[in-house]
Design an enzyme around this catalytic site. Structure first.
Site, PDB file in Angstrom:
ATOM      1  N   GLY A 157       2.616  -9.134  -0.723  1.00 15.40           N
ATOM      2  CA  GLY A 157       2.715  -7.811  -0.099  1.00 15.40           C
ATOM      3  C   GLY A 157       2.319  -6.738  -1.097  1.00 15.40           C
ATOM      4  N   ALA A 158       1.775  -5.632  -0.576  1.00 12.34           N
ATOM      5  CA  ALA A 158       1.355  -4.542  -1.469  1.00 12.34           C
ATOM      6  C   ALA A 158       1.623  -3.188  -0.833  1.00 12.34           C
ATOM      7  CB  ALA A 158      -0.129  -4.701  -1.799  1.00 12.34           C
ATOM      8  N   LYS A 217       8.778   7.666   4.377  1.00 13.69           N
ATOM      9  CA  LYS A 217       8.936   7.575   2.917  1.00 13.69           C
ATOM     10  C   LYS A 217       7.791   8.229   2.144  1.00 13.69           C
ATOM     11  CE  LYS A 217      11.651   3.333   2.741  1.00 13.69           C
ATOM     12  NZ  LYS A 217      11.766   2.014   2.117  1.00 13.69           N
TER      13      LYS A 217
HETATM   14  P1  NDP Z   1       4.452  -1.234   4.376  1.00 10.35           P
HETATM   15  O1  NDP Z   1       4.045  -0.990   5.783  1.00 10.35           O
HETATM   16  O2  NDP Z   1       4.164  -0.234   3.331  1.00 10.35           O
HETATM   17  O3  NDP Z   1       3.811  -2.649   3.886  1.00 10.35           O
HETATM   18  C1  NDP Z   1       3.809  -3.767   4.733  1.00 10.35           C
HETATM   19  C2  NDP Z   1       3.286  -4.979   3.971  1.00 10.35           C
HETATM   20  O4  NDP Z   1       3.357  -6.124   4.844  1.00 10.35           O
HETATM   21  C3  NDP Z   1       1.832  -4.858   3.529  1.00 10.35           C
HETATM   22  O5  NDP Z   1       1.636  -5.596   2.351  1.00 10.35           O
HETATM   23  C4  NDP Z   1       1.093  -5.517   4.699  1.00 10.35           C
HETATM   24  O6  NDP Z   1      -0.176  -6.037   4.377  1.00 10.35           O
HETATM   25  C5  NDP Z   1       2.022  -6.668   4.996  1.00 10.35           C
HETATM   26  N1  NDP Z   1       1.841  -7.155   6.379  1.00 10.35           N
HETATM   27  C6  NDP Z   1       2.248  -6.540   7.508  1.00 10.35           C
HETATM   28  N2  NDP Z   1       1.878  -7.275   8.576  1.00 10.35           N
HETATM   29  C7  NDP Z   1       1.224  -8.360   8.104  1.00 10.35           C
HETATM   30  C8  NDP Z   1       0.605  -9.479   8.715  1.00 10.35           C
HETATM   31  N3  NDP Z   1       0.579  -9.633  10.046  1.00 10.35           N
HETATM   32  N4  NDP Z   1       0.038 -10.409   7.923  1.00 10.35           N
HETATM   33  C9  NDP Z   1       0.053 -10.279   6.561  1.00 10.35           C
HETATM   34  N5  NDP Z   1       0.626  -9.227   5.921  1.00 10.35           N
HETATM   35  C10 NDP Z   1       1.204  -8.277   6.691  1.00 10.35           C
HETATM   36  O7  NDP Z   1       6.023  -1.527   4.466  1.00 10.35           O
HETATM   37  P2  NDP Z   1       7.110  -1.451   3.284  1.00 10.35           P
HETATM   38  O8  NDP Z   1       6.497  -1.987   2.037  1.00 10.35           O
HETATM   39  O9  NDP Z   1       7.735  -0.109   3.255  1.00 10.35           O
HETATM   40  O10 NDP Z   1       8.218  -2.462   3.820  1.00 10.35           O
HETATM   41  C11 NDP Z   1       7.973  -3.856   3.857  1.00 10.35           C
HETATM   42  C12 NDP Z   1       9.217  -4.551   4.361  1.00 10.35           C
HETATM   43  O11 NDP Z   1      10.281  -4.340   3.440  1.00 10.35           O
HETATM   44  C13 NDP Z   1       9.706  -4.011   5.716  1.00 10.35           C
HETATM   45  O12 NDP Z   1       9.990  -5.105   6.546  1.00 10.35           O
HETATM   46  C14 NDP Z   1      10.985  -3.287   5.378  1.00 10.35           C
HETATM   47  O13 NDP Z   1      11.932  -3.383   6.420  1.00 10.35           O
HETATM   48  C15 NDP Z   1      11.462  -4.064   4.147  1.00 10.35           C
HETATM   49  N6  NDP Z   1      12.338  -3.262   3.289  1.00 10.35           N
HETATM   50  C16 NDP Z   1      13.590  -3.738   3.032  1.00 10.35           C
HETATM   51  C17 NDP Z   1      14.479  -3.024   2.253  1.00 10.35           C
HETATM   52  C18 NDP Z   1      15.846  -3.586   1.995  1.00 10.35           C
HETATM   53  O14 NDP Z   1      16.695  -2.851   1.431  1.00 10.35           O
HETATM   54  N7  NDP Z   1      16.116  -4.843   2.311  1.00 10.35           N
HETATM   55  C19 NDP Z   1      14.093  -1.722   1.663  1.00 10.35           C
HETATM   56  C20 NDP Z   1      12.716  -1.345   1.934  1.00 10.35           C
HETATM   57  C21 NDP Z   1      11.891  -2.089   2.737  1.00 10.35           C
HETATM   58  P3  NDP Z   1      -1.481  -5.081   4.507  1.00 10.35           P
HETATM   59  O15 NDP Z   1      -1.483  -4.227   3.275  1.00 10.35           O
HETATM   60  O16 NDP Z   1      -2.601  -6.054   4.552  1.00 10.35           O
HETATM   61  O17 NDP Z   1      -1.318  -4.291   5.770  1.00 10.35           O
END
Ligand code: NDP
Length: 256
Positions: A124-125, A63
């Site tokens: 989340g960010a 993306k």
């Molecule tokens: P990113 O990788 O950009 O962001 C992931 C987020 O999750 C960050 O805030 C990260 O925190 C946090 N995170 C990951 N692992 C952990 C952990 N172990 N503990 C705490 N926080 C954690 O992913 P996206 O934003 O692109 O996607 C996020 C989710 O949204 C995905 O699961 C994706 O499948 C879902 N999604 C669903 C859609 C739908 O249509 N239903 C569309 C788009 C996305 P940190 O910044 O600290 O790493």
């Protein structure tokens, strides 16, 4: 049209959008395309060279990279810094669009979840959270508190949103929802059975709404606990449903 990603077998867009093309009488079919990150640049050139490819959806991990590869960007995609749909324009160019936030809001409204005037706790960010934050403010949310494991990213997200709207509507903070809040899990926690909860479920009280981005499983452990507490719950599946309708209309506008 295609959907590109790595992995790709989990992609729900083809099954969800193909019936919508049929309903609209459009001669368009969506197929999943497995595109590893190391091959994205070469495959992009190939996709562009296929005259009957009208566009493609984009899922992880492409993306952000796609922002650089598109010939032009819709203002929403530019603001969010991520593209999740590429459409071939009439001149043959590839323009990047972003439907994550609009799809999330459309899914909420379809299920009559109130956004207007509500305080939001956004957990989340990452890319999805940025798109959702902008779309929720646009839809009338009163305030957004961003909570994230990496605090710097929460602060940066809040600053980006405030700069985008020219007012202090967002701030970084703790994962502690206010009474009546709309709570959004925009982390990837909940995808795997072994994942920790994104926030303390005990803080979720009746009068609040918990909305998920996770669509698989349809009921995450957090969603199940929130429902038990008498909280209004909203699965991530509605974000997909909300998006595919908008994406089908968008592609049919030019190519249907
Ligand atoms: P990113 O990788 O950009 O962001 C992931 C987020 O999750 C960050 O805030 C990260 O925190 C946090 N995170 C990951 N692992 C952990 C952990 N172990 N503990 C705490 N926080 C954690 O992913 P996206 O934003 O692109 O996607 C996020 C989710 O949204 C995905 O699961 C994706 O499948 C879902 N999604 C669903 C859609 C739908 O249509 N239903 C569309 C788009 C996305 P940190 O910044 O600290 O790493």
């Amino acid at each position: 049209m295609g959907v590109i990603g790595d992995p790709i077998t989990q992609a729900k867009t083809p099954a969800a959008i193909n019936p919508l093309f049929a309903e609209r009488g459009a001669d368009i079919a969506c197929v999943p395309l497995h595109v590893p990150a190391s091959d994205l640049h070469n495959i992009w050139v190939g996709l562009k060279a296929m005259p009957n490819l009208i566009g493609f959806g984009i899922t992880l991990p492409h993306k952000q990279t796609a922002v650089e590869l598109c010939d032009s960007l819709d203002p929403v995609a530019a603001r969010v810094g991520a593209v999740n749909v590429v459409r071939r324009e009439r001149d043959g160019s590839f323009r990047g669009y972003q439907f994550d936030g609009k799809g999330f809001v459309s899914g909420l409204l379809a299920k009559h979840v109130v956004i207007e005037g509500r305080d939001v706790l956004l957990v989340g960010a990452g890319g999805a959270a940025v798109a959702i934050a902008f779309a929720l403010v646009e839809a009338g949310a009163r305030s957004i508190t961003v909570s994230n494991r990496t605090v710097d990213k929460a602060e940066a997200l809040a600053e980006t949103v405030n700069a985008g709207f020219g007012r202090g509507v967002a701030k970084a903070g703790r994962a502690e929802p206010q009474a009546g809040a709309l709570v959004v899990n925009a982390t990837s926690l909940g995808l795997k059975e072994t994942d920790a909860l994104p926030l303390d479920a005990g803080l979720l009280q009746p009068g609040m709404t918990l909305a998920e981005v996770i669509a698989q499983p349809e009921t995450t452990p957090l969603l199940a606990l929130a429902a038990k507490n008498g909280v209004q719950v909203h699965s991530g599946i509605h974000m997909i449903t909300g998006q595919v309708g908008l994406i089908a209309d968008h592609l049919c506008e030019l190519w249907g």
